[in-house]
Design a protein around this motif. Sequence first.
Motif, PDB file in Angstrom:
ATOM      1  N   ASP A   1      70.404 -23.270  14.198  1.00 50.06           N
ATOM      2  CA  ASP A   1      69.593 -24.479  14.004  1.00 50.06           C
ATOM      3  C   ASP A   1      69.695 -25.025  12.583  1.00 50.06           C
ATOM      4  O   ASP A   1      69.243 -26.146  12.320  1.00 50.06           O
ATOM      5  CB  ASP A   1      68.124 -24.189  14.323  1.00 50.06           C
ATOM      6  N   ASP A   2      70.264 -24.254  11.658  1.00 49.34           N
ATOM      7  CA  ASP A   2      70.349 -24.695  10.272  1.00 49.34           C
ATOM      8  C   ASP A   2      71.474 -25.704  10.061  1.00 49.34           C
ATOM      9  O   ASP A   2      72.458 -25.747  10.821  1.00 49.34           O
ATOM     10  CB  ASP A   2      70.589 -23.495   9.347  1.00 49.34           C
ATOM     11  N   VAL A   3      71.325 -26.479   9.003  1.00 46.07           N
ATOM     12  CA  VAL A   3      72.395 -27.324   8.479  1.00 46.07           C
ATOM     13  C   VAL A   3      72.632 -26.860   7.043  1.00 46.07           C
ATOM     14  O   VAL A   3      71.783 -27.057   6.171  1.00 46.07           O
ATOM     15  CB  VAL A   3      72.020 -28.817   8.495  1.00 46.07           C
ATOM     16  N   LEU A   4      73.770 -26.203   6.826  1.00 49.14           N
ATOM     17  CA  LEU A   4      74.099 -25.689   5.499  1.00 49.14           C
ATOM     18  C   LEU A   4      74.785 -26.779   4.684  1.00 49.14           C
ATOM     19  O   LEU A   4      75.750 -27.403   5.156  1.00 49.14           O
ATOM     20  CB  LEU A   4      75.027 -24.475   5.607  1.00 49.14           C
ATOM     21  N   VAL A   5      74.307 -26.988   3.456  1.00 46.85           N
ATOM     22  CA  VAL A   5      74.887 -27.985   2.558  1.00 46.85           C
ATOM     23  C   VAL A   5      75.302 -27.305   1.254  1.00 46.85           C
ATOM     24  O   VAL A   5      74.518 -26.560   0.670  1.00 46.85           O
ATOM     25  CB  VAL A   5      73.877 -29.116   2.251  1.00 46.85           C
TER      26      VAL A   5
ATOM     27  N   SER B   1      75.757 -22.432  12.494  1.00 46.65           N
ATOM     28  CA  SER B   1      75.044 -23.553  11.890  1.00 46.65           C
ATOM     29  C   SER B   1      76.021 -24.680  11.566  1.00 46.65           C
ATOM     30  O   SER B   1      77.225 -24.461  11.427  1.00 46.65           O
ATOM     31  CB  SER B   1      74.336 -23.111  10.607  1.00 46.65           C
ATOM     32  N   ARG B   2      75.530 -25.889  11.454  1.00 46.20           N
ATOM     33  CA  ARG B   2      76.347 -26.990  10.978  1.00 46.20           C
ATOM     34  C   ARG B   2      76.665 -26.770   9.499  1.00 46.20           C
ATOM     35  O   ARG B   2      75.893 -26.139   8.783  1.00 46.20           O
ATOM     36  CB  ARG B   2      75.624 -28.334  11.134  1.00 46.20           C
ATOM     37  N   LEU B   3      77.796 -27.313   9.068  1.00 48.81           N
ATOM     38  CA  LEU B   3      78.208 -27.222   7.671  1.00 48.81           C
ATOM     39  C   LEU B   3      78.503 -28.613   7.143  1.00 48.81           C
ATOM     40  O   LEU B   3      79.264 -29.369   7.756  1.00 48.81           O
ATOM     41  CB  LEU B   3      79.459 -26.353   7.528  1.00 48.81           C
ATOM     42  N   VAL B   4      77.881 -28.950   6.019  1.00 45.59           N
ATOM     43  CA  VAL B   4      78.202 -30.177   5.294  1.00 45.59           C
ATOM     44  C   VAL B   4      78.633 -29.785   3.890  1.00 45.59           C
ATOM     45  O   VAL B   4      77.800 -29.379   3.072  1.00 45.59           O
ATOM     46  CB  VAL B   4      77.002 -31.145   5.235  1.00 45.59           C
TER      47      VAL B   4
END
Length: 469
Positions: free
Chosen positions: A173-177, A200-203
């Motif tokens: 559920d995280d979005v890592l930036v 997790s998503r990665l930006v």
Amino acid sequence: MPPLVPVSATVPDRPDAVVVDGIAMSRADLFGAATAMADRISGASAVAVRATASLGTVAATLAGLVAGVPVVPVPPDSGPLERRHILGDSGAALLLEPGGTGAWTADDLGLPVVPVDLTRRSAATFPEPGPGSVALTLYTSGTTGAPKGVLLSHAALAADLDALASAWAWTPDDVLVHGLPLFHVHGLVLGVLGALRTGSRLVHTGRPTPAAYAKARGSLYFGVPTVWSRVAEDPAAARELASARLLVSGSAPLPVPVFARLAELTGHRAVERYGMTETLITVSTRADGERRAGWVGTPVDGVATRLVGDDGTPVPHDGETVGELQVRGATLFDGYLNRPDATAESLTPDGWFRTGDVAVVAPDGWHRIVGRASTDLIKSGGYRVGAGEVEGALLAHPAVREAAVVGIPHADLGQEIVAFVVADGVTGPELTDFVARSLSVHKRPRRVLLREDLPRNAMGKVQKRRLTE
């Protein structure tokens, strides 16, 4: 062992699952492109990657992991001598080139160059690499000689990423930036493989600017102290991070004033952690635990630590006594490539890794890193002084922006404490008096040298050897 970065049907995919410098791919497309490249490199002894901040670097690294071929990330700004050493020492059979500015050619390198093609796809399957097989060969900074290749296994990477996922409550559920370089543990292992492993998503922001961090709207942010210092100096950007779940700082101690300013602007007390290329991340604050400015927490799952004195005997965990930090556990490297002598020297007879860092441990097990034994443990007038403690005292002065403390040879004291400081509107003697009011008198700098800036490496660490030289 399950794959290090599995394609999981339980993790919902999306077109922007992985974004690097504004370019997005779904997980399925990324794995498809990586598998197509794995077809081309399968059987190679090792592959180097010009590790730019790009989706090409991510796909190339993933290709090596899929094919079971050791990946050697090479800093894109490395000079010819460093580059030739890494490519020659690693035994890389070819270089994977993501393209873009500064591309290298086969004529420059003396080995074949394979362009990374993100449009190709493959559904081929490969045998799972053994848990002890080498996944990455990461080269050290070479501050005490030519850079050494650190052999990191699939099992060590998996153990560390799972331990950090537990410590930081890291989920799909995280979005890592983050915007960290992709040739170090922090940016590549934690910041790319960690996101792929957890789902997790990665930006990746390309560059770690405050504006880019604010725009990304993540739940989990990684940064080094230089990044967080710049965020703290940009109140508007910092306040945009208030909706995040966790801010993580590493690679060097986070100055206490920056910790406090971030807390004031974002509402988050940063999580700090400690590790090395050879050990991965071994100590960390927890997402659901206390945060102490200047302290890095307790060992992660699967890791043990100990403190020893100069004579090898245990140092008390009293929060004051300094000792060398040694570690062991599932996250340790498998040695230095082609350097059995250096590998043997790095380990104690009973199997603990000598970090070369000095630390103190509180009675409740919390760790505070003082710094490198070679540069940050100062022996002055019979006292053992940690440079980090003096730096913290200097940074508490409102006029001080940066500080680095070193020990310089002295005929009477053995070493004298010298501080290099970036500050406005304050003199050296005033700063010496300021430190003496907050610390023991013997810990005050004998000299304070004002500078316009301090030399730092790509991860924001002050290069103290350049200062002492």
